[in-house]
Design a protein around this motif. Structure first.
Motif, short mmCIF file in Angstrom:
data_model
loop_
_atom_site.label_atom_id
_atom_site.label_comp_id
_atom_site.label_asym_id
_atom_site.label_seq_id
_atom_site.Cartn_x
_atom_site.Cartn_y
_atom_site.Cartn_z
N LEU A 5 0.83 -1.21 0.00
CA LEU A 5 0.00 0.00 0.00
C LEU A 5 0.86 1.26 0.00
CD1 LEU A 5 -2.83 -1.06 2.50
CD2 LEU A 5 -3.12 -0.52 0.07
N SER A 9 0.78 3.98 -2.93
CA SER A 9 0.48 5.39 -2.64
C SER A 9 1.55 6.30 -3.23
CB SER A 9 0.40 5.62 -1.12
OG SER A 9 -0.60 4.79 -0.57
N PHE A 21 -7.23 2.47 4.36
CA PHE A 21 -7.60 1.57 3.27
C PHE A 21 -8.27 0.31 3.81
CE2 PHE A 21 -4.00 3.75 0.83
CZ PHE A 21 -4.88 4.58 0.15
N MET A 43 -11.75 1.29 4.56
CA MET A 43 -12.54 1.29 3.33
C MET A 43 -13.04 -0.10 3.00
SD MET A 43 -10.40 3.71 0.72
CE MET A 43 -11.25 3.12 -0.74
N ASP A 44 -12.13 -1.07 3.08
CA ASP A 44 -12.48 -2.44 2.72
C ASP A 44 -13.47 -3.04 3.72
OD1 ASP A 44 -10.65 -2.19 0.72
OD2 ASP A 44 -9.10 -3.43 1.66
N ASN A 94 -5.58 -4.07 -3.33
CA ASN A 94 -4.67 -3.08 -2.75
C ASN A 94 -4.06 -2.11 -3.77
OD1 ASN A 94 -5.04 -3.66 -0.10
ND2 ASN A 94 -3.44 -5.22 -0.02
N SER A 95 -4.41 -2.26 -5.04
CA SER A 95 -4.01 -1.23 -6.00
C SER A 95 -5.22 -0.79 -6.81
CB SER A 95 -2.89 -1.76 -6.90
OG SER A 95 -3.36 -2.89 -7.60
N SER A 96 -6.34 -0.64 -6.12
CA SER A 96 -7.58 -0.29 -6.83
C SER A 96 -7.64 1.21 -7.13
CB SER A 96 -8.80 -0.69 -5.99
OG SER A 96 -8.89 0.13 -4.85
N LYS A 137 -8.88 3.22 -4.19
CA LYS A 137 -7.88 3.70 -3.22
C LYS A 137 -7.10 4.88 -3.80
CE LYS A 137 -7.43 -0.53 -0.50
NZ LYS A 137 -8.41 -1.42 -1.13
N VAL A 149 -8.98 8.15 -3.46
CA VAL A 149 -8.87 8.79 -2.14
C VAL A 149 -7.65 9.72 -2.10
CG1 VAL A 149 -8.33 8.30 0.28
CG2 VAL A 149 -10.10 6.98 -0.90
N CYS A 186 -17.00 3.56 -4.57
CA CYS A 186 -16.38 4.21 -3.41
C CYS A 186 -16.97 5.59 -3.18
CB CYS A 186 -14.86 4.29 -3.61
SG CYS A 186 -13.99 5.17 -2.30
#
Ligand SMILES: [Zn+2]
Length: 290
Positions: A74, A78, A142, A145-146, A155-157, A160, A163, A234
């Motif tokens: 993550l 980021s 994160f 969120m999930d 984890n690389s959506s 995300k 956000v 989201c």
């Protein structure tokens, strides 16, 4: 979304494992409501929220911190997203003759951290502080969120990334002068009207996130239909009406600070579809057309 092989930003301060203090800071992607929601879901008080905020990896003890593979993924993701916003916003600034793009710094932290806007707290979700031009992100959001908001995506959506791009959107607002202008008006009016300004700032940040995603897709082909759907999902799940109904059973429109689900989806999609920064007209819209 597919970011394999893409560069990681160097405008990053990694303060993970250095959290201290307990004061509540600022609003971010979904505002204080998210803190309230988490509190409610966990059946505890804000102290429990803070304990939970350490979340994903090892917590601080004597400065030595170990991170799980998930947290490292993550963090890398980021930094790649921030790098992409640097490249794309630099290009847009150039294209529209705005000048050079001064990027914000991404601060990764756990729990709480000092900011030029006061004590930052993970319980409110990611946020931007114009006083130091930094985007503050506790990666455990994160997980929230999930698990708590039920936002779909790995984890690389794009959800995300959205956000992070939303917080960068506030930085764009700051650079354009919109943020300070709105804050001045908010200070000179009552709470209900201040909330209306806040909603317009938030929807504009959603729009800018959409503009960023537009260029990501066009220049890098990194966004699939499923990615897009997850990001829109989201936006829906962090709408004020959705969050309030979920946490208290009903929605109070006059207390909205981030916009409804429908509005958040609309402005993100408009940015994504047009990629045109001149369409960032949330302050020109009436309540009915917003
Ligand atoms: Zn925001």
């Amino acid at each position: 979304m597919r970011l394999e092989g893409r560069r990681e930003s160097e405008n990053v301060e990694d303060r993970r494992g250095m959290g201290t203090g307990t004061k509540i800071g600022l609003g971010g992607i979904g505002g204080l409501i998210i803190a309230g929601l988490i509190t409610l879901l966990m059946g505890g008080d804000i102290g429990d929220v803070l304990q939970q905020a350490g979340g994903l990896g090892g917590m601080q003890s004597g400065g030595q911190t170990e991170f799980t593979q998930e947290e490292q993924e993550l963090a890398t993701f980021s930094k790649q997203v921030i790098a992409s916003t640097e490249d794309i916003w630099s290009q847009i600034f150039q294209q529209y003759g705005i000048g050079q793009y001064p990027p914000p710094t991404l601060v990764l932290y756990t729990g709480t951290t000092q900011t030029a806007c006061g004590q930052g707290n993970a319980a409110v979700g990611p946020f931007y502080c114009s006083g130091d031009q930094k985007v503050y992100l506790d990666l455990s959001f994160f997980q929230t969120m999930d698990r708590q908001l039920g936002v779909k995506g790995d984890n690389s959506s794009l959800a995300k990334a959205y956000v992070i791009a939303h917080e960068v959107g506030h930085h764009i607002e700051y650079l354009m002068g919109t943020l300070d202008q709105a804050h001045r008006k908010m200070q000179a009016t009552n709470q209900t009207n201040a909330n209306k300004y806040s909603v317009r700032l938030e929807l504009m940040a959603d729009f800018y996130a959409g503009v960023w995603a537009h260029y990501e897709s066009r220049l890098f082909g990194s966004i699939s239909d499923q990615d897009l759907q997850e990001a829109i999902d989201c936006a829906q799940k962090i709408g004020d009406d959705y969050l309030q109904k979920r946490s208290q059973g009903y929605a109070q429109p006059e207390s909205f600070t981030h916009g409804t689900s429908a509005q958040r989806m609309k402005w993100f999609k408009l940015g994504y579809q047009t990629g045109d920064v001149r369409r960032a007209t949330t302050f020109q819209e009436s309540d009915a057309t917003l």
